[in-house]
Design a protein around this motif. Sequence first.
Motif, PDB file in Angstrom:
ATOM      1  N   ALA A  52       0.179   2.158  -7.085  1.00 31.26           N
ATOM      2  CA  ALA A  52       0.214   0.790  -7.095  1.00 31.26           C
ATOM      3  C   ALA A  52       1.782   0.435  -7.370  1.00 31.26           C
ATOM      4  O   ALA A  52       2.300  -0.554  -7.040  1.00 31.26           O
ATOM      5  CB  ALA A  52      -0.379   0.269  -8.331  1.00 31.26           C
ATOM      6  N   GLY A  53       2.540   1.338  -8.140  1.00 27.00           N
ATOM      7  CA  GLY A  53       4.200   0.930  -8.442  1.00 27.00           C
ATOM      8  C   GLY A  53       4.709   1.108  -7.146  1.00 27.00           C
ATOM      9  O   GLY A  53       5.660   0.340  -6.840  1.00 27.00           O
ATOM     10  N   VAL A  54       4.456   2.101  -6.274  1.00 28.28           N
ATOM     11  CA  VAL A  54       4.964   2.143  -4.756  1.00 28.28           C
ATOM     12  C   VAL A  54       4.810   1.124  -3.853  1.00 28.28           C
ATOM     13  O   VAL A  54       5.592   0.495  -3.383  1.00 28.28           O
ATOM     14  CB  VAL A  54       4.651   3.428  -4.220  1.00 28.28           C
ATOM     15  N   LEU A  55       3.463   0.528  -4.057  1.00 25.73           N
ATOM     16  CA  LEU A  55       3.227  -0.523  -3.131  1.00 25.73           C
ATOM     17  C   LEU A  55       3.695  -1.811  -3.532  1.00 25.73           C
ATOM     18  O   LEU A  55       4.381  -2.443  -2.732  1.00 25.73           O
ATOM     19  CB  LEU A  55       1.615  -0.788  -3.242  1.00 25.73           C
ATOM     20  N   LEU A  56       3.841  -2.161  -4.914  1.00 22.38           N
ATOM     21  CA  LEU A  56       4.415  -3.312  -5.074  1.00 22.38           C
ATOM     22  C   LEU A  56       5.839  -3.359  -5.328  1.00 22.38           C
ATOM     23  O   LEU A  56       6.568  -4.508  -5.675  1.00 22.38           O
ATOM     24  CB  LEU A  56       3.687  -3.702  -6.615  1.00 22.38           C
ATOM     25  N   ALA A  57       6.719  -2.130  -5.067  1.00 27.12           N
ATOM     26  CA  ALA A  57       7.931  -2.303  -4.874  1.00 27.12           C
ATOM     27  C   ALA A  57       8.352  -2.006  -3.502  1.00 27.12           C
ATOM     28  O   ALA A  57       9.445  -1.378  -3.231  1.00 27.12           O
ATOM     29  CB  ALA A  57       8.402  -1.192  -5.949  1.00 27.12           C
ATOM     30  N   TRP A  58       7.995  -2.447  -2.551  1.00 24.45           N
ATOM     31  CA  TRP A  58       8.242  -2.331  -1.224  1.00 24.45           C
ATOM     32  C   TRP A  58       8.402  -0.971  -0.676  1.00 24.45           C
ATOM     33  O   TRP A  58       8.958  -0.682   0.324  1.00 24.45           O
ATOM     34  CB  TRP A  58       9.274  -3.313  -0.690  1.00 24.45           C
ATOM     35  N   GLY A  59       7.554  -0.111  -1.220  1.00 14.62           N
ATOM     36  CA  GLY A  59       7.591   1.301  -1.088  1.00 14.62           C
ATOM     37  C   GLY A  59       7.038   1.934   0.186  1.00 14.62           C
ATOM     38  O   GLY A  59       7.468   2.724   1.061  1.00 14.62           O
ATOM     39  N   ALA A  64       8.502   3.944   5.252  1.00 14.63           N
ATOM     40  CA  ALA A  64       8.046   4.063   6.637  1.00 14.63           C
ATOM     41  C   ALA A  64       9.591   4.223   7.333  1.00 14.63           C
ATOM     42  O   ALA A  64       9.547   4.361   8.644  1.00 14.63           O
ATOM     43  CB  ALA A  64       7.188   3.014   7.157  1.00 14.63           C
ATOM     44  N   GLY A  65      10.620   3.814   6.674  1.00 12.45           N
ATOM     45  CA  GLY A  65      11.926   4.046   7.194  1.00 12.45           C
ATOM     46  C   GLY A  65      12.720   2.813   7.140  1.00 12.45           C
ATOM     47  O   GLY A  65      14.092   2.779   7.148  1.00 12.45           O
ATOM     48  N   PRO A  66      12.182   1.411   7.484  1.00  8.53           N
ATOM     49  CA  PRO A  66      12.936   0.197   7.517  1.00  8.53           C
ATOM     50  C   PRO A  66      13.656   0.012   6.021  1.00  8.53           C
ATOM     51  O   PRO A  66      13.289   0.451   5.150  1.00  8.53           O
ATOM     52  CB  PRO A  66      12.120  -0.809   7.728  1.00  8.53           C
ATOM     53  N   LEU A  82      13.237  -9.538   4.460  1.00  6.45           N
ATOM     54  CA  LEU A  82      13.591  -9.187   5.819  1.00  6.45           C
ATOM     55  C   LEU A  82      13.411  -7.776   5.803  1.00  6.45           C
ATOM     56  O   LEU A  82      14.129  -6.811   4.961  1.00  6.45           O
ATOM     57  CB  LEU A  82      15.090  -9.661   6.104  1.00  6.45           C
ATOM     58  N   VAL A  83      12.780  -7.261   6.792  1.00  6.74           N
ATOM     59  CA  VAL A  83      12.686  -5.703   7.136  1.00  6.74           C
ATOM     60  C   VAL A  83      13.296  -5.464   8.292  1.00  6.74           C
ATOM     61  O   VAL A  83      13.040  -5.897   9.463  1.00  6.74           O
ATOM     62  CB  VAL A  83      11.037  -5.410   7.219  1.00  6.74           C
ATOM     63  N   HIS A  84      14.580  -4.707   8.104  1.00  5.38           N
ATOM     64  CA  HIS A  84      15.289  -4.164   9.148  1.00  5.38           C
ATOM     65  C   HIS A  84      14.807  -2.713   9.773  1.00  5.38           C
ATOM     66  O   HIS A  84      14.705  -1.780   9.073  1.00  5.38           O
ATOM     67  CB  HIS A  84      16.722  -3.679   8.624  1.00  5.38           C
TER      68      HIS A  84
END
Length: 115
Positions: A52-59, A64-66, A82-84
């Motif tokens: 859950a922590g990974v999911l909610l911290a943009w993990g 996935a790389g961006p 913004l996802v680069h």
Amino acid sequence: MRLVEVMLDGLREAAFTYGEVGRTRGELPAGYRHLRRRAVNGRGRGRFEEAAGVLLAWGVQRRAGPRVQATGETVAEGVVALVHLGLGPGLDGQAGTSTPSTAESSDVCGATVRA
């Protein structure tokens, strides 16, 4: 003001381009192809809290790389990012996202992120 801040402000103010905002909280809207997958990601309270922590911290996006530049440290309603995509030298494609809804309880953690 930096260009990134201007872009994030624009995302925050942008209207949704579809009418079904929030519909994934109940019955899924008709007219779309829905994919449901279920997988075991370990067992126990500690593993759930870690995931859950990974999911909610943009993990999910970051792993996935961006590169992610967000208006909040965690995925939450109203947060934009913004996802680069980093497609190669000089090819930094960008996608804007926002979070229209999240769900958290003692045994549920999820977020809807629109692109």
